[in-house]
Design an enzyme around this catalytic site. Structure first.
Site, mmCIF file in Angstrom:
data_model
loop_
_atom_site.group_PDB
_atom_site.id
_atom_site.type_symbol
_atom_site.label_atom_id
_atom_site.label_comp_id
_atom_site.label_asym_id
_atom_site.label_seq_id
_atom_site.Cartn_x
_atom_site.Cartn_y
_atom_site.Cartn_z
ATOM 1 N N ASP A 69 -60.441 -44.275 3.337
ATOM 2 C CA ASP A 69 -61.734 -44.955 3.519
ATOM 3 C C ASP A 69 -62.667 -44.074 4.366
ATOM 4 O O ASP A 69 -62.503 -44.003 5.587
ATOM 5 C CB ASP A 69 -61.541 -46.311 4.198
ATOM 6 C CG ASP A 69 -62.828 -47.112 4.237
ATOM 7 O OD1 ASP A 69 -63.185 -47.734 3.220
ATOM 8 O OD2 ASP A 69 -63.516 -47.077 5.282
ATOM 9 N N GLU A 83 -66.117 -42.837 6.248
ATOM 10 C CA GLU A 83 -67.389 -43.299 6.824
ATOM 11 C C GLU A 83 -68.318 -42.106 6.745
ATOM 12 O O GLU A 83 -67.872 -40.947 6.824
ATOM 13 C CB GLU A 83 -67.230 -43.768 8.269
ATOM 14 C CG GLU A 83 -66.288 -44.946 8.447
ATOM 15 C CD GLU A 83 -66.622 -46.172 7.614
ATOM 16 O OE1 GLU A 83 -67.828 -46.456 7.419
ATOM 17 O OE2 GLU A 83 -65.695 -46.844 7.147
ATOM 18 N N ASP A 125 -66.026 -43.813 -2.494
ATOM 19 C CA ASP A 125 -65.457 -42.698 -1.715
ATOM 20 C C ASP A 125 -65.126 -41.476 -2.588
ATOM 21 O O ASP A 125 -65.481 -40.345 -2.225
ATOM 22 C CB ASP A 125 -64.170 -43.153 -0.989
ATOM 23 C CG ASP A 125 -64.405 -44.348 -0.081
ATOM 24 O OD1 ASP A 125 -64.432 -44.191 1.148
ATOM 25 O OD2 ASP A 125 -64.565 -45.475 -0.618
ATOM 26 N N HIS A 184 -65.883 -51.433 9.169
ATOM 27 C CA HIS A 184 -66.644 -50.176 9.016
ATOM 28 C C HIS A 184 -66.160 -49.069 9.945
ATOM 29 O O HIS A 184 -66.818 -48.023 10.041
ATOM 30 C CB HIS A 184 -68.154 -50.382 9.186
ATOM 31 C CG HIS A 184 -68.747 -51.307 8.162
ATOM 32 N ND1 HIS A 184 -68.670 -51.084 6.807
ATOM 33 C CD2 HIS A 184 -69.410 -52.484 8.307
ATOM 34 C CE1 HIS A 184 -69.264 -52.077 6.155
ATOM 35 N NE2 HIS A 184 -69.717 -52.957 7.046
ATOM 36 N N ASP A 217 -60.529 -49.951 8.561
ATOM 37 C CA ASP A 217 -60.708 -50.363 7.156
ATOM 38 C C ASP A 217 -59.470 -49.992 6.337
ATOM 39 O O ASP A 217 -59.009 -50.777 5.499
ATOM 40 C CB ASP A 217 -61.967 -49.720 6.548
ATOM 41 C CG ASP A 217 -63.261 -50.368 7.054
ATOM 42 O OD1 ASP A 217 -63.176 -51.388 7.784
ATOM 43 O OD2 ASP A 217 -64.354 -49.859 6.719
HETATM 44 P P1 AMP Z 1 -67.589 -48.874 4.467
HETATM 45 O O1 AMP Z 1 -66.423 -48.149 3.871
HETATM 46 O O2 AMP Z 1 -67.892 -50.150 3.815
HETATM 47 O O3 AMP Z 1 -67.330 -49.018 5.916
HETATM 48 O O4 AMP Z 1 -68.862 -47.962 4.293
HETATM 49 C C1 AMP Z 1 -68.812 -46.576 4.079
HETATM 50 C C2 AMP Z 1 -70.140 -45.982 4.404
HETATM 51 O O5 AMP Z 1 -71.156 -46.598 3.600
HETATM 52 C C3 AMP Z 1 -70.606 -46.178 5.821
HETATM 53 O O6 AMP Z 1 -70.068 -45.202 6.700
HETATM 54 C C4 AMP Z 1 -72.103 -45.980 5.653
HETATM 55 O O7 AMP Z 1 -72.434 -44.633 5.525
HETATM 56 C C5 AMP Z 1 -72.352 -46.659 4.328
HETATM 57 N N1 AMP Z 1 -72.758 -48.072 4.548
HETATM 58 C C6 AMP Z 1 -71.980 -49.145 4.560
HETATM 59 N N2 AMP Z 1 -72.681 -50.250 4.786
HETATM 60 C C7 AMP Z 1 -73.956 -49.881 4.935
HETATM 61 C C8 AMP Z 1 -75.185 -50.561 5.194
HETATM 62 N N3 AMP Z 1 -75.238 -51.892 5.334
HETATM 63 N N4 AMP Z 1 -76.322 -49.835 5.287
HETATM 64 C C9 AMP Z 1 -76.298 -48.495 5.136
HETATM 65 N N5 AMP Z 1 -75.174 -47.788 4.879
HETATM 66 C C10 AMP Z 1 -74.018 -48.461 4.783
HETATM 67 MG MG MG Z 2 -65.147 -48.149 5.859
#
Ligand code: AMP
Ligand code: MG
Length: 282
Positions: free
Chosen positions: A96, A98, A196, A253, A258
Site C-alpha cells: 500500500d 502513500e 498502486d 492512510h 493500511d
Molecule cells: P490510500 O492508500 O487510500 O491511503 O491513498 C494513497 C494515496 O492516495 C495517498 O497517499 C494520497 O497521495 C492519495 N489520496 C488518498 N486520499 C486522498 C484525498 N482525499 N485527497 C487527495 N489525495 C488522496
Molecule cells: Mg494507504
C-alpha cells in the site's frame, strides 16, 4: 479440741479447698477461652487480608502470558473451524503506497513517499516478514500540510531518505532474501483497488525513466475478492472492515497500517473459503 471440733475444722478446710479448686478451674477456663477467641480473631483477620489480596489479584486480571496462550488457543480453534482452502500461491505480498498529494488538486508528477509490504504465508496466515521504507520525493520536495494530515507522514520522515530507484533496489534484495524470487515459490501482490500498481508506480517509472521488475505486473485487488465473497462491491478499505466486522488498526492512510488492515481483510476472506487469484495485470 474435741472430736466434734476437729471434724468441723476439717470440713471447713475441705470446703475452702473446693472453693480454691473451683476458682482455679474458672481462671483456667477463662484463659483458654480468651486464647481461642484471639486465635479465631487473628485467623479471621488473616482470611480478610487474604481476600483483600485475592481481590487485588483479580483486579490485575490475567497475565500477559495467559492472554497469549488464550490467543494461541483461539487462533488454533479458528483455523480448525475455518474453510481455508489450499491456495495456489505460497505467499501474499500486501502492498500500500502513500504518495505526495494536495487537497482537491492533482499533483504532477505524483511521487511515492511510503513503500510498505507484508509477506503473509498462505497456509499459516502469519506475517513472516515486513518491508517498510519512506521515500524522498524529488520534484515536490515539501509535503503539503494536507498530505501530512492525511498520511501522518511529516517532512522529517522523508528528508534524507533514499529515492525511489534505491528503494526499489532494496525491495528487490528483500524479495531475494525472502526466497520470493525462487521460481518454485509462488507469490501474489495484494492491493486495495488497482491504483498502486496500475497507475502510481508505472507513472513514476515513466516520469523518472526507470524500469520496474516484472513481479509488479500482476496483482489481486482485495475489493474484487470482497465483492466475490459478499456480492457487494465496496467503496474502500473501511467499509470492507465494517462488513467483515474486523477492528480497524492504527491510522487510516498510513501505508504500513493500511497494509495490516488490508492483510486482515484478505485473511478473513481466505478463512471464509476465498480462493485467491490475480484480478489485475499490465
Ligand atoms: P490510500 O492508500 O487510500 O491511503 O491513498 C494513497 C494515496 O492516495 C495517498 O497517499 C494520497 O497521495 C492519495 N489520496 C488518498 N486520499 C486522498 C484525498 N482525499 N485527497 C487527495 N489525495 C488522496
Ligand atoms: Mg494507504
Amino acid at each position: 479440741m474435741n472430736f466434734y471440733g476437729l471434724s468441723r475444722q476439717s470440713s471447713f478446710v475441705s470446703f475452702i479447698k473446693t472453693l480454691e479448686h473451683n476458682w482455679l478451674l474458672h481462671v483456667k477456663t477463662t484463659r483458654t477461652l480468651k486464647t481461642q477467641q484471639t486465635r479465631i480473631k487473628s485467623s479471621q483477620n488473616f482470611s480478610t487480608s487474604c481476600k483483600h489480596l485475592t481481590v487485588k489479584k483479580r483486579k490485575r486480571g490475567p497475565s500477559a502470558r495467559s492472554n497469549k496462550l488464550f490467543q494461541i488457543e483461539q487462533d488454533r480453534l479458528a483455523m480448525a473451524t475455518s474453510k481455508l482452502k489450499d491456495q495456489y500461491f505460497d505467499y501474499f505480498l500486501v502492498l500500500d503506497f502513500e504518495a505526495t498529494c494536495k487537497e482537491n488538486e492533482l499533483i504532477y508528477p505524483q511521487e511515492i513517499i511510503e513503500f510498505p509490504v507484508l509477506k503473509i504465508n498462505s497456509k499459516t496466515l502469519e506475517t513472516e516478514s515486513v518491508f517498510h521504507q519512506y521515500v524522498q520525493p524529488r520534484v515536490h520536495k515539501d509535503l503539503t500540510p494536507f498530505c501530512t494530515k492525511l498520511t501522518g507522514i511529516i517532512q522529517a520522515m522523508v528528508d534524507d531518505q533514499p529515492y525511489i530507484e534505491d528503494v526499489l533496489k532494496s525491495f528487490d534484495k528483500w524479495m531475494a532474501d525472502n526466497n520470493l524470487l525462487d521460481e518454485n515459490v509462488k507469490s501474489l501482490f495484494v492491493i486495495c483497488g488497482d491504483w498502486d500498481l496500475l497507475k502510481m508506480l508505472p507513472s513514476q517509472a515513466e516520469y523518472f525513466k526507470f524500469e520496474t521488475p516484472s513481479y509488479f505486473n500482476r496483482w489481486l485487488n482485495v475489493k474484487k475478492a470482497y465483492a466475490e465473497m459478499t456480492s457487494t462491491y465496496p467503496k474502500g478499505m473501511m467499509p470492507m472492515l465494517e462488513g467483515l466486522e474486523i477492528h480497524h488498526q492504527g491510522r487510516h492512510h498510513s501505508g504500513i497500517d493500511d497494509c495490516k488492515n488490508i492483510g486482515n481483510i484478505l485473511i478473513e476472506l481466505l478463512k471464509r473459503g476465498y480462493m485467491a487469484k490475480a484480478t489485475g495485470s499490465r
